[in-house]
Design a protein around this motif. Structure first.
Motif: not given
Lengths: 293, 354
Positions: A98, A100-101, A104-105, A107-108, B254, B295-296, B300, B303, B307
């Protein structure tokens, strides 16, 4: 730097860690989840502050704190509730995913560049008390944290919800059998934990003035270390662990010779590992965490 | 024991070795770009299998293994860069490192040994901690290594890192090391120590009561897994040609954990298959990411996959079973059914031994 300044530094850093540690320990005590995504609650507050830059403080601060609480609530609903009751290791990894998600969200949506925001400009100047220069922000952080800790203790002691939360932290199964509504207690715990993260985030971002997708990672990790140090599952231990960590950081900064100062964090974590070797259960052992055979 | 039987008993490592050879062949018969991805996947197989040796057998998640990997990477890099080049890059290097130049493959193995030594130092505190605290304790390992690597300018060149590492991780090297890692992990999980540690993973109290010294078995697994992960670190350094502290930090932690979790943490098959699957998915995602300039996106996606696996299939895509186990397991299952439903009045014990 005088002794008074060091003490203020230690207490201010300790206050921040104590708030975070308390938020982390609160969740852990009830659902056995070590919430790695805690740092991203700080990040959420940070980006809300950036978006609201220029708005009056009375709008910025409550909305910033609310963002962390809301995100905390959301992660519980979407990610942690489906895996509730899994073993602590699985929960840990879930929260890692979670975290990391969310990073990066961010970051997006916001890009990797540092966003700057000036939250409490009036508090950035130093104030002279008894001949020493002290940061106003540090003093405010110390006082606000102390007030919050007292309020929080009163909430846990005096209100019905608080009592239920303490019962749930002690023995969740037993509390449910006695009529404590599991979902309600857990949701309240997540929201409170989010509020604590929000307050800590305001203090942190007022100090550094910058927000990035991984702004919360390092401080949250200090929060975890404080929780382990204090003894997992004990709220008082978590707060104590936070202050001990604050004192350790400043102490190392003072004691270490110039050329070793860059390694301060390495020594800090070595010291924590050393303490854990002496007391594997942490400083305060919660009765609910003792293994009974 | 006839040949078919012994084949069946060893079918898991054989199938997994077949899989990594297949990955190498895919690299060999396609574009250089795919080859690069395939070699990287093989390097990650070594790393994740190394991680699995500790995590899978002990049930304790480790966030510190990428720190160990960095130790292996730096050691191998420093030992294999030619002496004149090192002189230029790191003039303050301690004498014996400055003077030594080893063949990269040898340097990678020495890197593994040095990593095992570092793991040995950290094994003592970890052995004393309970499961969850130990998992968080491993985080300190990651930070300590990162902080040292970022600041020890004379040896690591600080945050800028070290370049000019010989490109020695070819397809063949990578696949040989991947096969080695699989064999080591397979051997360990069926050894006495491995079985005792797996018993403690299922029920620590019961295992202790049966005389298992959990801390000791945990330490053995940690050191062995440190060796394998250190080798993985060396391979990665020799694939990329450079090494920086940030390359061996949270992002790689990760990714490696995601690979293990997606495959299924309790089985070697999970470690290998999860790595190969996620490496392929990650590559597709990063293609999309660079095409969409978002980027990312890759992270995402990874991840989210992690999950979904955690929520819907917590034992990973292998479902907590080793590949090739199916045949034997199914036979055993029919036997149990027969034993459980004996004909009335004619209970014969021999039937259970079919």
């Amino acid at each position: 730097m005088t002794a008074v300044q060091y003490i203020v530094d230690a207490l201010s850093a300790g206050s921040l860690y104590a708030l975070l540690a308390l938020g982390i320990a609160l969740i852990f005590g009830i659902v056995q989840l070590v919430n790695f995504a805690y740092g991203e609650l700080i990040m959420a507050t940070g980006y809300v502050l950036v978006l609201l830059a220029g708005a009056p403080l009375i709008v910025m601060i409550p909305l910033g704190i609310a963002a962390a609480a809301l995100l905390s609530f959301g992660t519980e609903r979407l990610a942690f509730r489906p895996v509730r009751g899994a073993d602590p290791a699985t929960l840990l990894v879930t929260s890692f995913a979670v975290s990391y998600l969310l990073q990066n969200l961010a970051l997006l949506s916001f890009g990797s560049l540092t966003k700057t925001v000036n939250v409490l400009p009036s508090l950035t100047q130093a104030v002279e008390i008894g001949g020493v220069n002290l940061s106003r922000l540090d003093l405010v952080v110390i006082v606000v944290t102390a007030a919050l800790l007292i309020a929080f203790t009163q909430f846990l002691r005096r209100t019905a919800t608080g009592t239920q939360m303490r019962a749930a932290a002690e023995d969740f199964q037993m509390a449910r059998l006695l009529g404590v509504r599991a979902n309600r207690v857990i949701v309240v715990a997540f929201i409170l934990s989010g509020l604590l993260a929000g307050v800590a985030a305001i203090a942190l971002i007022a100090k550094t003035g910058s927000v990035t997708p991984n702004v919360g990672v390092n401080v949250a990790l200090f929060g975890f270390v404080a929780v382990i140090l204090g003894g997992m599952g004990s709220l008082g231990g978590a707060v104590l662990g936070g202050y001990v960590l604050g004192v350790l950081t400043v102490l190392l900064q003072v004691v270490l010779p110039e050329d070793l100062r860059a390694y301060r964090d390495a020594f800090l974590f070595l010291a924590v590992l050393g303490l854990l070797v002496l007391r594997p259960q942490g400083l305060i052992v919660a009765t609910s965490r003792r293994t009974r055979v | 024991m006839n040949l078919a039987q012994s084949f069946r008993r060893q079918s898991t490592p054989l199938i997994l070795i077949g899989l990594v050879i297949l990955v190498a062949l895919v690299g060999a018969f396609t574009t250089p770009q795919v080859n690069y991805v395939a070699v990287n996947a093989l390097v990650m197989v070594v790393t994740v299998v190394g991680l699995y040796i500790f995590v899978g057998n002990s049930g304790i998640f480790s966030f510190g293994h990428i720190g160990l990997m960095a130790v292996g990477g730096y050691t191998s890099a420093l030992l294999s860069i030619p002496a004149e080049k090192k002189q230029l890059l790191l003039p303050d290097l301690p004498g014996f490192i400055a003077a030594t130049t080893l063949a990269p493959e040898l340097a990678i193995l020495v890197g593994g040994l040095v990593t095992a030594l570092v793991a040995l130092v950290f094994a003592a505190p970890l052995a004393r901690l309970s499961g969850l605290t130990a998992a968080l304790g491993t985080l300190s390992l990651l930070f300590i290594v990162n902080s040292v690597a970022a600041n020890w300018n004379e040896v690591t060149n600080g945050g800028a890192g070290i370049g000019g590492i010989p490109f020695a991780t070819t397809r063949v090297t990578a696949v040989v090391f991947a096969i080695g890692a699989i064999l080591v992990a397979w051997w360990y999980q069926r050894s006495g120590s491995g079985l005792r540690l797996r018993a403690s993973r299922e029920d620590e109290t019961a295992a202790t009561a049966c005389g298992v010294f959990v801390g000791r078995e945990r330490s053995i697994a940690f050191v062995l897994s440190g060796f394998v992960v250190g080798v993985g670190g060396g391979l990665l350094a020799h694939q990329l040609g450079t090494i920086t502290p940030d390359a061996y930090y949270l992002a790689l932690t990760f990714l490696s954990l995601a690979m293990l979790v997606v495959g299924g943490i309790t089985t070697l098959s999970g470690a290998v298959i999860g790595t190969v699957v996620l490496a392929a998915v990650a590559e597709v995602l990063s293609e999309i990411e660079s095409a969409a300039a978002a980027p990312g996106l890759r992270e995402v996606g990874i991840a989210l996959i992690m999950l979904v696996v955690l929520i819907a299939r917590p034992r990973g895509i292998t479902g907590g079973r080793e590949v090739g186990e199916g045949l034997m397991a199914r036979r055993k299952a029919t036997v149990t059914v027969r034993a459980a439903q004996p004909r009335p009045g004619a209970l014969r014990i021999e039937e259970t031994e079919g």
